[in-house]
Design an enzyme around this catalytic site. Structure first.
Site, PDB file in Angstrom:
ATOM      1  N   LYS A  42      18.978 -45.645 -35.098  1.00 12.20           N
ATOM      2  CA  LYS A  42      18.524 -45.969 -36.457  1.00 12.20           C
ATOM      3  C   LYS A  42      19.268 -47.195 -36.990  1.00 12.20           C
ATOM      4  CE  LYS A  42      21.829 -42.638 -38.416  1.00 12.20           C
ATOM      5  NZ  LYS A  42      21.979 -41.261 -38.942  1.00 12.20           N
ATOM      6  N   ARG A 136      21.322 -31.465 -47.333  1.00 10.87           N
ATOM      7  CA  ARG A 136      20.736 -32.800 -47.429  1.00 10.87           C
ATOM      8  C   ARG A 136      19.243 -32.652 -47.101  1.00 10.87           C
ATOM      9  NH1 ARG A 136      23.101 -37.668 -43.703  1.00 10.87           N
ATOM     10  NH2 ARG A 136      22.189 -36.352 -42.080  1.00 10.87           N
ATOM     11  N   HIS A 164      22.646 -30.311 -38.786  1.00 13.31           N
ATOM     12  CA  HIS A 164      23.626 -31.400 -38.806  1.00 13.31           C
ATOM     13  C   HIS A 164      24.939 -30.865 -39.354  1.00 13.31           C
ATOM     14  CE1 HIS A 164      24.715 -35.559 -38.418  1.00 13.31           C
ATOM     15  NE2 HIS A 164      24.959 -35.731 -39.697  1.00 13.31           N
ATOM     16  N   ARG A 223      23.206 -35.844 -30.384  1.00 14.79           N
ATOM     17  CA  ARG A 223      22.597 -37.011 -31.070  1.00 14.79           C
ATOM     18  C   ARG A 223      23.695 -38.022 -31.393  1.00 14.79           C
ATOM     19  NH1 ARG A 223      21.051 -32.546 -34.194  1.00 14.79           N
ATOM     20  NH2 ARG A 223      22.379 -33.377 -35.825  1.00 14.79           N
ATOM     21  N   TYR A 267      34.043 -71.290 -54.749  1.00 15.01           N
ATOM     22  CA  TYR A 267      33.548 -70.842 -56.057  1.00 15.01           C
ATOM     23  C   TYR A 267      34.702 -70.422 -56.951  1.00 15.01           C
ATOM     24  CZ  TYR A 267      28.655 -70.919 -54.630  1.00 15.01           C
ATOM     25  OH  TYR A 267      27.397 -71.317 -54.233  1.00 15.01           O
ATOM     26  N   CYS A 315      30.965 -66.893 -49.463  1.00 15.93           N
ATOM     27  CA  CYS A 315      29.667 -67.296 -50.032  1.00 15.93           C
ATOM     28  C   CYS A 315      28.532 -66.568 -49.297  1.00 15.93           C
ATOM     29  CB  CYS A 315      29.471 -68.803 -49.877  1.00 15.93           C
ATOM     30  SG  CYS A 315      30.837 -69.803 -50.474  1.00 15.93           S
ATOM     31  N   ASP A 317      26.221 -67.754 -47.324  1.00 17.62           N
ATOM     32  CA  ASP A 317      25.944 -68.204 -45.953  1.00 17.62           C
ATOM     33  C   ASP A 317      27.151 -68.820 -45.267  1.00 17.62           C
ATOM     34  OD1 ASP A 317      23.158 -67.825 -46.832  1.00 17.62           O
ATOM     35  OD2 ASP A 317      23.557 -69.675 -47.939  1.00 17.62           O
TER      36      ASP A 317
HETATM   37  C1  LIG Z   1      22.921 -40.590 -38.131  1.00 17.62           C
HETATM   38  C2  LIG Z   1      22.743 -39.228 -37.587  1.00 17.62           C
HETATM   39  C3  LIG Z   1      23.326 -38.878 -36.350  1.00 17.62           C
HETATM   40  C4  LIG Z   1      24.282 -39.778 -35.604  1.00 17.62           C
HETATM   41  O1  LIG Z   1      25.551 -39.689 -36.201  1.00 17.62           O
HETATM   42  P1  LIG Z   1      26.841 -40.355 -35.510  1.00 17.62           P
HETATM   43  O2  LIG Z   1      27.976 -39.795 -36.292  1.00 17.62           O
HETATM   44  O3  LIG Z   1      26.719 -41.832 -35.683  1.00 17.62           O
HETATM   45  O4  LIG Z   1      26.858 -39.954 -34.097  1.00 17.62           O
HETATM   46  C5  LIG Z   1      23.018 -37.628 -35.824  1.00 17.62           C
HETATM   47  N1  LIG Z   1      22.222 -36.765 -36.486  1.00 17.62           N
HETATM   48  C6  LIG Z   1      21.672 -37.061 -37.688  1.00 17.62           C
HETATM   49  C7  LIG Z   1      20.815 -36.046 -38.359  1.00 17.62           C
HETATM   50  C8  LIG Z   1      21.932 -38.294 -38.281  1.00 17.62           C
HETATM   51  O5  LIG Z   1      21.404 -38.562 -39.472  1.00 17.62           O
END
Ligand SMILES: *Cc1c(COP(=O)(O)O)cnc(C)c1O
Length: 375
Positions: A42, A136, A164, A223, A267, A315, A317
């Site tokens: 992601k 969440r 999670h 994950r 700046y 800045c 850029d």
């Molecule tokens: C972003 C995310 C992950 C990955 O998390 P890391 O800590 O970067 O490994 C896994 N599961 C869910 C649901 C997430 O949103």
């Protein structure tokens, strides 16, 4: 892209293929039996470049991915990624046809959402998200009857269920207790569903820290996001394996100015030379993801193996750095914002610490103007 002609001309990201391979190898060695890595790509693969990273991981034999949004999933498919693509976040019903067309697996956060998906009128792959304490996204695990009823809905192809963990960054007694309670709630919900004839093909709960700290919790997938990129979210966290950062961030010196004592620069004239000073103008700014809070000496860059503190305000850029002690610095030379030069290294974790955030935020904000190349 026209920049393919000279991708390292202005500001760019170098991705180290060997480092990514190393991380896949050491993380795979931690996997509990029957568990596969499911890379999380992601947010442009945490700034690294989503399609570049996903294609490389595919070539390394990883064939299931997580993204945050449906459009990220579409981009992966258009880049030729087959296999399972799990959309972790909410997808508006307006996108439901895309889920089907691109064979994306949608997370189901609540029963009403599953009903809406089912009513779209065509088959859609889903994974059920169970809320075991994060609050969440996810379904209340006490409502096993309502969850079991989703298995009777037409058009839903239930590929799995996941949760999670919200306190897996350490094995302190506090975090251990929270994690154990979440894992127990997850398992007992899966068992209760199975007892009603609603077994899920895949179940998973570990992200990076879960795999590092609690591999015994098992599951069909880990994950992993941040750890695959060779980093932890916070520098000081304990890690049972040696990870290698994949990303370096580099830019070039555009010009050098020699200031007399008392001269001011940038700046608001926020920089004032205390003595004769050489300032180099770098070809990178906050629009590229360099946090502006690194201004005025909070941050530094590496040039020819030496530190050059950031001078004045960053800045949009461009950025000024003090190269008084690096006499060989010249226009066209490389400056390293994240990475190694000679014996010195600046990590994304260093940058995160100085700006009171996580490496994840530093990386995921690295912008679209940066070219990304494998080295
Ligand atoms: C972003 C995310 C992950 C990955 O998390 P890391 O800590 O970067 O490994 C896994 N599961 C869910 C649901 C997430 O949103």
């Amino acid at each position: 892209m026209i920049d393919d002609i000279f991708p390292t001309g202005r500001a760019w990201i170098e991705l180290n293929r060997d480092a990514l391979r190393h991380n896949v190898r050491v993380l795979s060695a931690l996997l509990p039996p029957g568990c596969d890595l499911m890379p999380v790509v992601k947010a442009n693969a945490y700034g690294h470049g989503m399609t570049l990273v996903a294609k490389e991981l595919w070539a390394q034999g990883l064939h299931a991915f997580c993204v945050a949004t449906a459009m990220e999933g579409v981009e992966l498919r258009e880049a030729g990624i087959a296999g399972e693509i799990l959309v972790l976040g909410y997808t508006h019903p307006g996108y439901f046809p895309l889920l089907q067309r691109y064979r994306l697996t949608q997370t189901v956060p609540e029963p009403a959402y599953a009903e809406a998906l089912s009513q779209a009128g065509f088959p859609i792959r889903v994974q059920l998200k169970l809320d075991t304490g994060m609050h969440r996204l996810g379904m209340d695990v006490r409502e096993t009857d309502r969850i079991a009823a989703l298995f009777d809905l037409p058009n839903l192809e239930i590929m799995g269920a996941f949760t999670h963990l919200c306190a897996d960054t350490s094995t302190s007694p506090h975090d251990k207790a929270i994690t154990a309670a979440q894992a127990a709630a997850f398992r007992s919900t899966l068992d209760a569903l199975a007892a009603k004839g609603c077994a899920v093909p895949k179940a998973h709960l570990l992200a990076s820290y879960g795999l590092l700290n609690y591999p015994e919790l098992g599951g069909d997938y880990a994950r992993t996001g941040i750890a695959l990129y060779g980093l932890l979210s916070e520098k000081g966290d304990a890690c049972p394996v040696e990870l290698c950062p994949v990303l370096s961030l580099k830019a070039r010196i555009a010009q050098i100015h020699v200031l007399a004592a008392g001269d001011k620069a940038g700046y608001d004239h926020a920089f004032c030379a205390q003595q004769e000073t050489c300032l180099a103008t770098l070809t990178i700014g906050y629009a590229d993801g360099l946090p502006r809070s690194l201004s005025e000496g909070v941050g530094e860059v590496l040039i020819h193996g030496h530190k050059a503190p950031i001078a004045g305000r960053i800045c949009m850029d461009q950025t000024l750095v003090d190269v008084t002690n690096i006499p060989q610095a010249a226009p066209g030379d490389e400056a390293i914002l994240i990475g190694t030069s000679g014996s010195l290294t600046i990590t994304a974790g260093d940058m995160a610490e100085k700006t009171s955030t996580l490496t994840n935020e530093i990386l995921s904000r690295l912008g679209p103007r940066l070219n990304r190349i494998w080295v």
